[in-house]
Write a protein that holds these residues in place. Structure first.
Motif, mmCIF file in Angstrom:
data_model
loop_
_atom_site.group_PDB
_atom_site.id
_atom_site.type_symbol
_atom_site.label_atom_id
_atom_site.label_comp_id
_atom_site.label_asym_id
_atom_site.label_seq_id
_atom_site.Cartn_x
_atom_site.Cartn_y
_atom_site.Cartn_z
ATOM 1 N N GLU A 90 31.044 20.083 11.089
ATOM 2 C CA GLU A 90 31.716 20.129 9.798
ATOM 3 C C GLU A 90 31.437 21.419 9.033
ATOM 4 O O GLU A 90 32.064 21.683 8.020
ATOM 5 C CB GLU A 90 31.284 18.930 8.937
ATOM 6 N N ARG A 92 31.855 24.791 7.817
ATOM 7 C CA ARG A 92 32.947 25.757 7.758
ATOM 8 C C ARG A 92 32.491 27.146 8.180
ATOM 9 O O ARG A 92 33.166 27.849 8.928
ATOM 10 C CB ARG A 92 33.498 25.776 6.334
ATOM 11 N N GLN A 95 32.142 27.583 11.891
ATOM 12 C CA GLN A 95 33.444 27.689 12.546
ATOM 13 C C GLN A 95 34.074 29.063 12.330
ATOM 14 O O GLN A 95 34.636 29.655 13.259
ATOM 15 C CB GLN A 95 34.377 26.580 12.044
ATOM 16 N N ARG A 117 41.238 24.004 14.151
ATOM 17 C CA ARG A 117 40.402 22.813 13.886
ATOM 18 C C ARG A 117 39.757 22.907 12.504
ATOM 19 O O ARG A 117 39.664 21.920 11.783
ATOM 20 C CB ARG A 117 39.337 22.656 14.979
ATOM 21 N N ALA A 118 39.314 24.115 12.136
ATOM 22 C CA ALA A 118 38.722 24.290 10.800
ATOM 23 C C ALA A 118 39.771 24.039 9.719
ATOM 24 O O ALA A 118 39.469 23.452 8.681
ATOM 25 C CB ALA A 118 38.153 25.707 10.670
ATOM 26 N N GLU A 120 42.300 22.012 9.944
ATOM 27 C CA GLU A 120 42.514 20.559 9.851
ATOM 28 C C GLU A 120 41.498 19.931 8.904
ATOM 29 O O GLU A 120 41.825 19.026 8.142
ATOM 30 C CB GLU A 120 42.395 19.914 11.232
ATOM 31 N N ARG A 121 40.260 20.407 8.959
ATOM 32 C CA ARG A 121 39.200 19.863 8.093
ATOM 33 C C ARG A 121 39.308 20.393 6.668
ATOM 34 O O ARG A 121 38.904 19.731 5.729
ATOM 35 C CB ARG A 121 37.830 20.214 8.660
ATOM 36 N N HIS A 122 39.823 21.607 6.523
ATOM 37 C CA HIS A 122 39.908 22.261 5.207
ATOM 38 C C HIS A 122 41.330 22.809 5.025
ATOM 39 O O HIS A 122 41.542 24.019 5.078
ATOM 40 C CB HIS A 122 38.884 23.401 5.106
#
Length: 163
Positions: A90, A92, A95, A117-118, A120-122
């Motif tokens: 998780e 950031r 990543q 992918r980063a 998608e999370r942010h």
């Protein structure tokens, strides 16, 4: 069995004997339930402690990856940053640093995958969108670059300021 080899019937138990047996079994069951609850609580506590230890390990791996990248050891940086990401996916910053290391190594698809992918999370992170846009522009994916530049602008200013 008695000495003659025949079975003797068990003596009949009184009501009080039955109560004693039930009480003893209930006590045993209560102790087992208590042990189970205590074991569950201990397991949850240990899992929390292990998560915290891994976060500390992830920070050390991230630092090592950053140092190796700064020193020109791109392969070592990728290895360290992948390990940090595996421990704390998780994060950031891990990543972003991993994507930069892949890009430095010329592994553009791997860098893109990490950034996607980063994102998608942010989803509202302007820096992630900007890095994606630059990467897409560098690799000749103009349409994707434009889309990511637009996402960057939306993340920075919002639709009302762009109108």
């Amino acid at each position: 069995m008695d000495d003659s080899g025949t079975h003797t019937p068990p003596a009949e138990l009184s009501f009080l004997d039955h109560l004693r047996i039930v009480r003893r079994q209930t006590t045993r069951l209560a102790v087992l339930v208590g042990i189970t609850i205590a074991a569950f609580g201990l397991t949850r506590w240990m899992a929390g402690v292990m998560r915290e230890l891994h976060r500390g390990d992830a920070a050390q791996w991230q630092q090592l990856g950053h140092e190796r990248l700064a020193g020109g050891d791109v392969a070592g940086a990728i290895t360290a940053l992948r390990r940090a990401g595996a421990m704390d996916g998780e994060d950031r910053e891990v990543q972003l640093e991993l994507a930069r290391a892949y890009r430095t190594a010329g592994e553009y698809d791997a860098s893109r995958d990490v950034l996607l992918r980063a994102r998608e999370r942010h989803p509202d992170d302007a820096e992630i969108s900007l890095r994606l846009a630059r990467l897409e522009a560098q690799t000749g994916r103009t349409e994707e670059a434009i889309r990511h530049y637009q996402s960057t602008l939306l993340a920075l200013w919002g639709p009302q300021q762009l109108a």
